[in-house]
Enzyme design. Structure first.
Site, PDB file in Angstrom:
ATOM      1  N   ILE A  18       0.816  -1.223   0.000  1.00 37.40           N
ATOM      2  CA  ILE A  18       0.000   0.000   0.000  1.00 37.40           C
ATOM      3  C   ILE A  18       0.847   1.270   0.000  1.00 37.40           C
ATOM      4  O   ILE A  18       0.312   2.363   0.076  1.00 37.40           O
ATOM      5  CB  ILE A  18      -0.971   0.018   1.194  1.00 37.40           C
ATOM      6  CG1 ILE A  18      -0.226  -0.147   2.525  1.00 37.40           C
ATOM      7  CG2 ILE A  18      -2.052  -1.033   1.047  1.00 37.40           C
ATOM      8  CD1 ILE A  18      -1.141  -0.055   3.747  1.00 37.40           C
ATOM      9  N   GLY A  21       8.271   4.162   0.761  1.00 43.26           N
ATOM     10  CA  GLY A  21       8.866   5.404   1.217  1.00 43.26           C
ATOM     11  C   GLY A  21      10.369   5.330   1.240  1.00 43.26           C
ATOM     12  O   GLY A  21      10.966   4.310   0.894  1.00 43.26           O
ATOM     13  N   GLY A  22      10.991   6.438   1.668  1.00 48.69           N
ATOM     14  CA  GLY A  22      12.439   6.479   1.714  1.00 48.69           C
ATOM     15  C   GLY A  22      13.028   5.600   2.796  1.00 48.69           C
ATOM     16  O   GLY A  22      14.183   5.192   2.714  1.00 48.69           O
ATOM     17  N   MET A  23      12.246   5.294   3.835  1.00 50.94           N
ATOM     18  CA  MET A  23      12.766   4.498   4.946  1.00 50.94           C
ATOM     19  C   MET A  23      12.139   3.118   5.033  1.00 50.94           C
ATOM     20  O   MET A  23      12.752   2.202   5.569  1.00 50.94           O
ATOM     21  CB  MET A  23      12.506   5.238   6.259  1.00 50.94           C
ATOM     22  CG  MET A  23      13.258   6.541   6.382  1.00 50.94           C
ATOM     23  SD  MET A  23      12.743   7.444   7.850  1.00 50.94           S
ATOM     24  CE  MET A  23      11.065   7.877   7.438  1.00 50.94           C
ATOM     25  N   ALA A  24      10.914   2.976   4.557  1.00 50.54           N
ATOM     26  CA  ALA A  24      10.220   1.696   4.741  1.00 50.54           C
ATOM     27  C   ALA A  24       9.185   1.494   3.651  1.00 50.54           C
ATOM     28  O   ALA A  24       8.725   2.441   3.022  1.00 50.54           O
ATOM     29  CB  ALA A  24       9.542   1.669   6.110  1.00 50.54           C
ATOM     30  N   ASN A  25       8.846   0.212   3.431  1.00 50.67           N
ATOM     31  CA  ASN A  25       7.742  -0.152   2.559  1.00 50.67           C
ATOM     32  C   ASN A  25       6.571  -0.582   3.437  1.00 50.67           C
ATOM     33  O   ASN A  25       6.759  -1.215   4.480  1.00 50.67           O
ATOM     34  CB  ASN A  25       8.145  -1.298   1.626  1.00 50.67           C
ATOM     35  CG  ASN A  25       9.258  -0.886   0.685  1.00 50.67           C
ATOM     36  OD1 ASN A  25       9.331   0.263   0.273  1.00 50.67           O
ATOM     37  ND2 ASN A  25      10.139  -1.816   0.347  1.00 50.67           N
ATOM     38  N   LYS A  41       5.000  -2.056   8.427  1.00 48.49           N
ATOM     39  CA  LYS A  41       6.079  -1.287   7.811  1.00 48.49           C
ATOM     40  C   LYS A  41       7.367  -2.087   7.952  1.00 48.49           C
ATOM     41  O   LYS A  41       7.776  -2.438   9.068  1.00 48.49           O
ATOM     42  CB  LYS A  41       6.218   0.073   8.486  1.00 48.49           C
ATOM     43  CG  LYS A  41       5.141   1.051   8.073  1.00 48.49           C
ATOM     44  CD  LYS A  41       5.553   2.481   8.365  1.00 48.49           C
ATOM     45  CE  LYS A  41       4.526   3.449   7.769  1.00 48.49           C
ATOM     46  NZ  LYS A  41       4.957   4.846   7.911  1.00 48.49           N
ATOM     47  N   ASP A 135       9.272  14.638  12.892  1.00 42.75           N
ATOM     48  CA  ASP A 135       9.055  14.583  11.428  1.00 42.75           C
ATOM     49  C   ASP A 135       7.582  14.827  11.102  1.00 42.75           C
ATOM     50  O   ASP A 135       6.982  14.107  10.325  1.00 42.75           O
ATOM     51  CB  ASP A 135       9.499  13.223  10.884  1.00 42.75           C
ATOM     52  CG  ASP A 135       9.616  13.232   9.353  1.00 42.75           C
ATOM     53  OD1 ASP A 135       9.804  14.327   8.779  1.00 42.75           O
ATOM     54  OD2 ASP A 135       9.502  12.165   8.741  1.00 42.75           O
TER      55      ASP A 135
END
Length: 614
Positions: A18, A21-25, A41, A135
């Protein structure tokens, strides 16, 4: 590589991806133990190989899992499975605030205030648990269909390494909301989250971020160097009190920001109150720009140098105490005395003494004026009047200049007197969007309850009632309402009812389409008959005008025409006509009828034909 059907930790079965991202899928998964949908995540591979990052990630994620608040996405689990570091959290069916801004641009002022009140409430909960998000951005805020917002990514946000301004999607998305102290690596506090909230509020109103650039470093430098642009250049009609909230939250110097997020929330609640209509643009107490800070340093430096010169001067006087230099020293002392007298003593003869303004808050007006005049102040005859939630009517709210300020004796002081709780006249809210009405009333300090009244589709059409609009209210138009009072709004709940499927206008396909839309299971029975046209609906087991309930079964009966019989299957004497008799008057002819022989249909005798068979 995570694929559909794979199980994480032998528990979370992956359904589909779904987001990336830069840090996690992010994956939608089924918790096979609790039988519920969750969001999983999984850390990106390069981050998972960094042991220092992983340890910090796990520590911060476990800490964030203790948070429980309606506006924070709940974190369920943290772990590692075959080198895949993951967190499991509440699955929220909604869209990010960023996608909403891209679709609509700037939102309405009531919508922005509602969202910001929810965000500050959630962040306040985190701060009370000693957790800083670090963040906050629209990409990390989810919007549900009912208007609620939820903040996500607490664990990952805290685990990020400082000072990384690489141009990944994650950092490029975050740097627009990055406070100056975080950009220059001096560290973060709860005021860092307050800065990001100010930037988010700016974007909600305008649809744009205040600082843009071609890369992350350029944007970060603008966050540190450039002043916040005026919101009025992007959107007209925004009250100054609203811009002041943004300016104070997003001040470059943390000393100029709100001390707590709850302080910001209280400012948002009163932003549209009557006593803030003529609010002036905020003036900061501490320096914001580098130039202002350099001027402060220069002033401090000049003061220190003057002190050093005085110290040197005193030492020189001590050195010139011998007899040979006695006369010279005396002359220098005399000159110094004259200089000091001119500089310091002479002006003091004309100098007006300073006086500290006393705190007369909550005092009777007459007593406050008496105390101010005794200290040498001149009290203006005309007093200001304001509504107040805390000071009863007739007592002093504040003075101008404010209490504890040191001013010259004889300064003119204006006293502000309380009018008590602010009231306003109610309006006719029927037909208006209930969310906007509710937000407006709540920002004025009222408690609003919403009730539902059921309408069938036909009733709603006849009454011209629309969803999400007010159909009635428990207060009359034109009465005075005050903070703390409760208002009840009634909104419609449109109830779907069964039509009369037997009225001749419905076909089986149309009924099936209706059932699919309402989540009803359809069963069709047929009956052979020639009493109705083929495929006619003649019965239904759910009464027309009765309420439709999702998941139930509806049975209808449809006619099917009997087939025409074939000639070789006719019964004797049926299906054919007897041939015309050769002699219709012969009584012995089997083809004759029971009609009187030789007679006419009216019973008269045919005069041209003699009677037979007598």
């Amino acid at each position: 590589m995570i694929v559909k059907g794979q199980k994480i930790n032998d528990r979370y079965e992956i359904i589909r991806s779904i987001g990336e991202g830069g840090m996690a899928n992010v994956y939608l998964a089924l918790d096979t133990i609790l039988d519920r949908r969750v969001a999983v995540k999984v850390l990106r591979g390069d981050l998972a190989n960094d042991e220092k990052f992983v340890r910090r990630f796990q520590r911060e994620a476990i800490s964030a899992s203790s948070l429980s608040h309606p506006n924070i996405v709940e974190m369920y689990d943290v772990g590692e499975d075959n080198g895949n570091y993951f967190i499991v959290m509440e699955y929220v069916e909604g869209k990010s605030l960023k996608s909403l801004i891209k679709k609509r641009g700037g939102l309405t002022l009531p919508e922005v205030l509602d969202i910001m009140l929810q965000l500050t409430d959630g962040i306040a909960c985190a701060h009370n648990s000693y957790i800083i998000h670090r963040d906050i951005k629209p990409q990390n805020i989810l919007v549900l269909d009912d208007g609620r917002v939820k903040i996500t990514d607490f664990g990952i946000a805290q685990a990020l390494k400082r000072g990384e301004l690489t141009e990944t999607n994650s950092v490029m998305g975050s740097v627009h909301y990055l406070p100056p102290e975080q950009a220059n690596g001096t560290g973060t506090t709860i005021k860092s989250d307050i800065y990001s909230l100010g930037i988010v509020m700016f974007e909600l109103l305008t649809g744009k971020v205040p600082f843009k650039g071609e890369n992350a470093v350029e944007i970060a430098l603008k966050q540190m160097k450039e002043p916040m642009p005026s919101i009025h250049t992007y959107k007209e009609g925004i009250p100054q009190s609203i811009e002041n909230i943004i300016l104070k939250a997003a001040a470059k110097n943390p000393k100029n920001r709100y001390d707590t997020v709850l302080e910001m929330q209280e400012d948002i609640k009163t932003a549209l109150s009557k006593d803030r209509e003529d609010e002036q643009k905020i003036v900061f107490r501490y320096a914001e720009s580098d130039q202002e800070q350099e001027q402060e340093k220069e002033t401090i430096s000049r003061t220190e140098k003057n002190a050093e010169l005085e110290e040197i001067f005193e030492k020189e006087k001590e050195k010139k105490s011998n007899k040979k230099l006695w006369i010279i020293g005396l002359i220098i002392m005399f000159i110094a005395f004259i200089i000091c007298f001119v500089i310091f003593a002479l002006p003091s003869f004309k100098k007006v003494p300073n006086v500290k303004v006393p705190n007369v808050e909550n005092m009777e007006v007459s007593a406050a004026i008496r105390e101010l005049e005794q200290l040498g102040f001149v009290v203006e005859a005309k007093t200001e009047e304001q509504y107040s939630d805390t000071i009863e009517a007739g007592k002093v709210i504040k003075t101008n200049p404010q209490a504890d300020r040191t001013v010259k004796k004889g300064t003119s002081i204006q006293v502000t007197v309380s009018l008590g709780l602010e009231g306003f006249l109610s309006e006719n809210y029927v037909g208006k969007n209930y969310i906007e009405v509710k937000t407006m009333l709540e920002t004025r300090g009222l408690k609003v309850t919403v009730e539902e009244k059921e309408y069938t589709e036909k009733e709603a059409e006849e009454a011209k009632v629309k969803e999400n609009t007010v159909v009635s209210q428990d207060i009359k138009e034109g009465i005075e309402l005050k903070k703390g009072e409760t208002v009840t709004l009634t909104i419609p709940k449109i109830v779907v009812t069964y039509p009369d499927f037997t009225d001749g206008t419905w076909t089986t396909d149309k009924v099936k389409e209706f059932c699919d839309k309402q989540g009803i299971k359809l069963e069709v029975k047929t009956v052979n008959t020639n009493d109705h046209p083929d495929n006619t609906i003649i019965t239904q087991d759910r009464a027309s005008e009765s309420k439709v309930v999702k998941g139930v079964k509806l049975t209808i009966t449809v006619t099917k025409k009997l087939p025409e019989p074939k000639p070789d299957e006719d019964k004797p004497g049926e299906g054919t006509q007897n041939p015309e008799p050769e002699n219709p008057t012969n009584p012995t002819d089997p083809g004759t009828t029971d009609q009187p022989t030789g007679g006419q249909p009216d019973g008269t005798t045919n005069p041209t034909t003699p009677s037979q068979g007598n």
